[in-house]
Design a protein around this motif. Structure first.
Motif, mmCIF file in Angstrom:
data_model
loop_
_atom_site.group_PDB
_atom_site.id
_atom_site.type_symbol
_atom_site.label_atom_id
_atom_site.label_comp_id
_atom_site.label_asym_id
_atom_site.label_seq_id
_atom_site.Cartn_x
_atom_site.Cartn_y
_atom_site.Cartn_z
ATOM 1 N N HIS A 155 -0.792 14.959 23.881
ATOM 2 C CA HIS A 155 -1.729 14.660 22.792
ATOM 3 C C HIS A 155 -2.221 13.219 22.752
ATOM 4 O O HIS A 155 -2.843 12.817 21.768
ATOM 5 C CB HIS A 155 -1.083 15.017 21.448
ATOM 6 N N SER A 156 -1.969 12.421 23.781
ATOM 7 C CA SER A 156 -2.447 11.030 23.745
ATOM 8 C C SER A 156 -3.971 10.987 23.698
ATOM 9 O O SER A 156 -4.653 11.634 24.495
ATOM 10 C CB SER A 156 -1.944 10.261 24.961
ATOM 11 N N SER A 157 -4.498 10.168 22.770
ATOM 12 C CA SER A 157 -5.955 10.026 22.592
ATOM 13 C C SER A 157 -6.515 8.805 23.305
ATOM 14 O O SER A 157 -7.730 8.647 23.411
ATOM 15 C CB SER A 157 -6.251 9.870 21.102
ATOM 16 N N GLY A 158 -5.628 7.883 23.717
ATOM 17 C CA GLY A 158 -6.066 6.614 24.285
ATOM 18 C C GLY A 158 -6.289 5.519 23.247
ATOM 19 O O GLY A 158 -6.503 4.353 23.605
ATOM 20 N N LYS A 159 -6.232 5.860 21.955
ATOM 21 C CA LYS A 159 -6.578 4.869 20.903
ATOM 22 C C LYS A 159 -5.697 3.621 20.966
ATOM 23 O O LYS A 159 -6.191 2.504 20.824
ATOM 24 C CB LYS A 159 -6.444 5.505 19.508
ATOM 25 N N MET A 160 -4.384 3.808 21.157
ATOM 26 C CA MET A 160 -3.465 2.649 21.153
ATOM 27 C C MET A 160 -3.757 1.735 22.350
ATOM 28 O O MET A 160 -3.911 0.524 22.190
ATOM 29 C CB MET A 160 -2.012 3.149 21.172
ATOM 30 N N GLY A 161 -3.855 2.313 23.536
ATOM 31 C CA GLY A 161 -4.100 1.507 24.741
ATOM 32 C C GLY A 161 -5.458 0.819 24.709
ATOM 33 O O GLY A 161 -5.593 -0.340 25.119
ATOM 34 N N TYR A 162 -6.482 1.524 24.214
ATOM 35 C CA TYR A 162 -7.826 0.929 24.128
ATOM 36 C C TYR A 162 -7.838 -0.213 23.110
ATOM 37 O O TYR A 162 -8.521 -1.226 23.311
ATOM 38 C CB TYR A 162 -8.874 1.997 23.765
ATOM 39 N N ALA A 163 -7.073 -0.055 22.007
ATOM 40 C CA ALA A 163 -6.999 -1.128 20.997
ATOM 41 C C ALA A 163 -6.308 -2.365 21.586
ATOM 42 O O ALA A 163 -6.700 -3.498 21.289
ATOM 43 C CB ALA A 163 -6.253 -0.635 19.757
ATOM 44 N N ILE A 164 -5.312 -2.159 22.439
ATOM 45 C CA ILE A 164 -4.643 -3.286 23.111
ATOM 46 C C ILE A 164 -5.629 -3.983 24.053
ATOM 47 O O ILE A 164 -5.720 -5.212 24.095
ATOM 48 C CB ILE A 164 -3.387 -2.805 23.869
ATOM 49 N N ALA A 165 -6.393 -3.188 24.798
ATOM 50 C CA ALA A 165 -7.403 -3.747 25.708
ATOM 51 C C ALA A 165 -8.411 -4.584 24.917
ATOM 52 O O ALA A 165 -8.766 -5.704 25.310
ATOM 53 C CB ALA A 165 -8.112 -2.622 26.454
ATOM 54 N N HIS A 166 -8.857 -4.053 23.790
ATOM 55 C CA HIS A 166 -9.832 -4.748 22.935
ATOM 56 C C HIS A 166 -9.258 -6.066 22.420
ATOM 57 O O HIS A 166 -9.924 -7.115 22.467
ATOM 58 C CB HIS A 166 -10.204 -3.808 21.778
#
Ligand code: PMT
Length: 225
Positions: free
Chosen positions: A34-45
């Motif tokens: 169920h990973s959406s990528g939101k956490m990793g993308y927020a870290i990248a940002h």
């Protein structure tokens, strides 16, 4: 002082994995999570805004990568492993936020599997562990893993920190409602070998900003001459 305005990460290059992987069963089916990528993308940002160069290796997600990062799209754990090892050379910091499948299907069917018996078995084989393999490199970056746990969160997270030979691990209790996989909010506990810092429940963007700042504090401590 504002962490972003200060550009504390100028000169650093962050390699980040995000999202789920897809392990093919046949041409039309796969195993995933169920990973959406939101956490990793927020870290990248957050890393970009603080002045880092960012390479983001992403499994299949529906969200848009932050402007200014180098995005590499992959599907399977094997592809993510290959890309991570290829791009780690230029990285000063590696953050493994992706929910990588631990196993893949042993014999991927070339044609769509037909429905027949009432029960069927799939044979699975273990995937290479991306963050553990990167931690084996002679010339390795500063390494931050994640641990998604539904029980014994601290014990399992500390086990992964030691076993995978990481510098830090962000423990994510994914049994609690309103945080973890696919939600907009999260709470993390960051462990080093010697200390523990709580990042309380907030939007993934706020959590990411705090996490990036804490990672940089540990990084500066490590490499201060
Ligand atoms: O994407 P979101 O919807 O925003 O959700 C965020 C998240 C819950 C996915 C994220 O916060 C998180 O916890 N990511 C780690 C998920 C995970 O699969 O954890 P794990 O405990 O199974 O893996 C431990 C660590 O090893 C992780 O850093 C993982 O990236 C890494 N790993 C695991 C297996 C493998 N083959 N290679 C790896 O690098």
């Amino acid at each position: 002082s504002d962490f972003f305005v200060e550009k504390h990460l100028a000169g650093q290059h962050w390699l980040i994995t995000a999202g789920p992987t897809r392990e093919a069963i046949d041409p039309v089916r796969y195993i995933s999570n169920h990973s959406s990528g939101k956490m990793g993308y927020a870290i990248a940002h957050a890393a970009l805004r603080a002045g880092a160069k960012v390479t983001l290796i992403s499994g299949p997600v529906t969200i848009t990568p932050p402007v200014g990062c180098h995005i590499i799209n992959v599907e399977s754990a094997a592809e993510m492993h290959q890309q991570a090892l290829e791009h780690v050379k230029e990285a000063t910091t590696f953050v493994a936020c992706a929910a990588v499948a631990d196993y893949r299907v042993a014999n991927v069917a070339q044609e769509k599997i037909k429905k027949s018996n009432d029960a069927m078995q799939l044979d699975l084989i273990k995937n290479h562990d991306i963050v553990a393999d990167i931690a084996q490199l002679a010339d390795k970056p500063f390494i931050v893993g994640f641990a998604a746990e539904t029980q014994n969160v601290e014990q399992y997270a500390r086990g992964k920190l030691m076993r995978k030979n990481l510098d830090l691990i962000a423990a994510n209790d994914v049994a609690k409602a309103g945080q973890g996989f696919n939600s907009d909010d999260n709470a993390l506990t960051l462990f080093s070998a010697v200390d523990k810092t709580e990042i309380p429940l907030a939007s993934k963007h706020i959590v990411a900003k705090k996490l990036v700042s804490l990672i940089n504090e540990h990084y500066q401590q490590r490499y201060r001459t």
